[in-house]
Motif scaffolding. Structure first.
Motif, short mmCIF file in Angstrom:
data_model
loop_
_atom_site.label_atom_id
_atom_site.label_comp_id
_atom_site.label_asym_id
_atom_site.label_seq_id
_atom_site.Cartn_x
_atom_site.Cartn_y
_atom_site.Cartn_z
N ASP A 160 -0.71 -1.76 -5.02
CA ASP A 160 0.03 -0.66 -5.64
C ASP A 160 1.35 -1.17 -6.22
O ASP A 160 1.86 -0.60 -7.19
N ASP A 202 -5.49 -1.26 -0.46
CA ASP A 202 -5.76 -2.29 -1.48
C ASP A 202 -4.56 -3.22 -1.67
O ASP A 202 -4.71 -4.30 -2.22
N ASP A 225 -5.70 3.48 0.81
CA ASP A 225 -6.95 2.73 0.67
C ASP A 225 -6.80 1.25 0.99
O ASP A 225 -7.75 0.47 0.82
N GLU A 239 0.89 -1.17 0.00
CA GLU A 239 0.00 0.00 0.00
C GLU A 239 0.92 1.22 0.00
O GLU A 239 1.69 1.40 0.93
N ASP A 240 0.84 2.04 -1.08
CA ASP A 240 1.86 3.07 -1.26
C ASP A 240 1.51 4.43 -0.67
O ASP A 240 2.27 5.39 -0.84
#
Ligand code: CA
Ligand code: CA
Length: 174
Positions: A142, A139, A137, A129-130
């Motif tokens: 990334d 997810d 977010d 997750e960046d």
């Protein structure tokens, strides 16, 4: 092209599954003695650009491996070190375009940025997750990488060179 799309879909599905896990130490450990580690770029769905680095403990420095926007899916790098069973490998992910930041698997304050799936210890997946949480977010797609461990012949350098020579000879005979 169809294969690539399938791989991206799998990467995103897998990363989404990982997103539900609790914050855990994202350290990756060699499952074998005398193992090479190959880092492969699986995919990315991200606006920001980032670089996956290996934190080399021998020189206390990061070695750039792959870029989530410039590497092709399937691009890989073999780390120039032989790992023993249980030996830990740490990575960092540096966002170089977008919300500049640096996340390290060796720093507990950054652990939430990574999700690791080590259900197959010889083929570990790392999702990033960046955007620093809680802003991101979550997810974890990334940047997605696989760390594959491959056992090599447990001999000194000369023997490794010899076996490489044998391999070349046998290829020539074909
Ligand atoms: Ca994200
Ligand atoms: Ca994303």
């Amino acid at each position: 092209m169809k294969n690539r799309n399938t791989i991206i879909a799998l990467a995103i599905t897998s990363a989404a599954t990982m997103a539900h896990a609790d914050i855990a130490d994202p350290g990756v450990y060699s499952p074998f003695n005398n193992a090479q580690a190959k880092i492969t770029f699986i995919g990315s769905s991200a606006g920001y650009t980032g670089v996956m680095n290996w934190i080399n403990p021998d020189i206390s420095a990061s070695v750039a491996l792959l870029n989530n926007h410039e590497s092709a899916i399937g691009d890989s790098v073999i780390l120039p070190t032989i790992f023993q069973a249980g030996e830990r490998i740490d990575f960092s992910y540096e966002v170089i375009r977008g919300g500049l930041d640096l996340f390290e698997t060796s720093d507990a304050a950054d652990w939430a940025q990574f999700r690791v799936d080590a259900s197959d210890p010889a083929n570990v997946w790392i999702g990033v997750e960046d955007i620093r949480l809680p802003g991101g977010d979550s997810d974890y797609n990334d940047a997605v990488f696989q760390v594959s461990f491959i056992q090599v012949v447990p001999t000194p350098g000369s023997m490794t060179l010899m076996s490489a020579g044998v391999l070349m000879v046998s290829r020539r005979r074909r």
